[in-house]
Scaffold this motif. Sequence first.
Motif, PDB file in Angstrom:
ATOM      1  N   TYR A   1      -2.180   5.741  -0.257  1.00 10.66           N
ATOM      2  CA  TYR A   1      -3.139   4.700  -0.661  1.00 10.66           C
ATOM      3  C   TYR A   1      -4.524   4.962  -0.075  1.00 10.66           C
ATOM      4  CZ  TYR A   1      -5.175  -0.061  -0.563  1.00 10.66           C
ATOM      5  OH  TYR A   1      -5.993  -1.161  -0.677  1.00 10.66           O
TER       6      TYR A   1
ATOM      7  N   ARG B   1      -9.135   1.030  -5.772  1.00  9.28           N
ATOM      8  CA  ARG B   1      -7.985   0.308  -5.212  1.00  9.28           C
ATOM      9  C   ARG B   1      -8.425  -1.049  -4.693  1.00  9.28           C
ATOM     10  NH1 ARG B   1      -8.489   1.352   0.509  1.00  9.28           N
ATOM     11  NH2 ARG B   1      -9.642   3.284   0.924  1.00  9.28           N
TER      12      ARG B   1
ATOM     13  N   ALA C   1      -3.991   1.449 -13.243  1.00  3.72           N
ATOM     14  CA  ALA C   1      -3.803   0.891 -11.906  1.00  3.72           C
ATOM     15  C   ALA C   1      -2.427   0.244 -11.808  1.00  3.72           C
ATOM     16  CB  ALA C   1      -4.890  -0.133 -11.601  1.00  3.72           C
TER      17      ALA C   1
ATOM     18  N   TRP D   1      -3.123  -3.552  -5.459  1.00  6.21           N
ATOM     19  CA  TRP D   1      -2.990  -2.549  -6.517  1.00  6.21           C
ATOM     20  C   TRP D   1      -3.781  -1.298  -6.165  1.00  6.21           C
ATOM     21  CZ3 TRP D   1      -7.651  -1.081  -8.502  1.00  6.21           C
ATOM     22  CH2 TRP D   1      -8.705  -2.009  -8.427  1.00  6.21           C
ATOM     23  N   THR D   2      -3.428  -0.218  -6.811  1.00  2.00           N
ATOM     24  CA  THR D   2      -4.161   1.038  -6.626  1.00  2.00           C
ATOM     25  C   THR D   2      -4.113   1.859  -7.905  1.00  2.00           C
ATOM     26  OG1 THR D   2      -4.327   3.074  -5.324  1.00  2.00           O
ATOM     27  CG2 THR D   2      -2.126   2.242  -5.745  1.00  2.00           C
TER      28      THR D   2
ATOM     29  N   GLU E   1       0.856  -1.186   0.000  1.00  7.13           N
ATOM     30  CA  GLU E   1       0.000   0.000   0.000  1.00  7.13           C
ATOM     31  C   GLU E   1       0.891   1.235   0.000  1.00  7.13           C
ATOM     32  OE1 GLU E   1      -2.666  -0.242   3.303  1.00  7.13           O
ATOM     33  OE2 GLU E   1      -3.508  -2.177   2.691  1.00  7.13           O
TER      34      GLU E   1
END
Length: 355
Positions: A120, A128, A269, A134-135, A116
């Motif tokens: 985040y 996210r 992303a 993933w974000t 993160e």
Amino acid sequence: MRSHSYLKPVAATVSVLALGAGLTACGGTAADPNAKEVTVYSADGLKGEKGDGFYDKVFKDFEKKTGIKVNYVEAGSGAAVQRLAREKMNTQADVVVTLPPFIQQADGKGLLQKYEPKGYGQVAAADRDPGGKWTSVVNNYFCFIYNKKQVEEVPESWQDLLDAKYRNKLQYSTPGVAGDGTAVVIKAMHDLGGTDQAMDYFKKLQANNVGPSSSTGQLAPKTAKGELLVANGDVQMNYANMKSMPDQGIFFPAAKKGGKPSTFALPYAAGLVKDAPHTENGKKFLDYLLSPEVQREVSSVGGGFAARKDVKATDENARKLAEIMKGVEIFEPDWQDIDKNLDTYIDAWKSATGS
């Protein structure tokens, strides 16, 4: 691809690895874990053709700040995940940046590790992974484009695209290969009432379709020149290249004539690759991408939308982007369903179009 069906090294001010060296598939040379470098596999759209794009500035500033050089490899969203899977026993990439549903696909294949990045928590929950794999780093939206000189009436609905005036003048990138091309199928299924209805439509649209294209990015120049009248794209990429392609216009097809234009988020992303050779450098790069200073440049430099909720862009690009999105309805796809059934949907599209 956000769009290319292959991985393409791109020459710029950053270090680029040739496909025949370092980044070979399963049998590649092991990377030096102590090297001051980070390798990024990414969908296209964020790097400028003339070295003046969002990535160009980010890579240069990141190296200046950290001493870590970026090895950039451009790919189609689906192709990037396929390559990561092939390299699983000898991982070459540290960070992957791709579009949904391919980022979910990468997670499902066990190709990402939890991390993160700083900031985040400032990314909307829908953008996210709740598990921290993933974000989103750049928000974006699906769209179509048209040639403003040759198209007198902007298409309003899917039905308008069936008009014979678009025969051999309409093209969309290949679903399953290009992220934007996959988005065409997702939106049609949503707007037209389901898989069967969408596939019936694509069968009819095939009369106008020029044919497959592994690259969404290649469709914009063709549309601007008038070789095509209509093509698919995404707001960030198409807005960013309007400087060099002023005859290109953006529109969002409605489900039916007289309906409200609609679209959905198609963000870039990013995730940290599992067993990345430069994990710590990958973490630093993800932290930098989500930093407030970089997020403010998403619109001013990249022509996109900041991923962080606490970054409110007020630059000229941000104002123009807000105007483009004004009155457009935003829906949220069921990404879990799409990830689970993507192969089925793509097979149905291939069957309907004879692709």
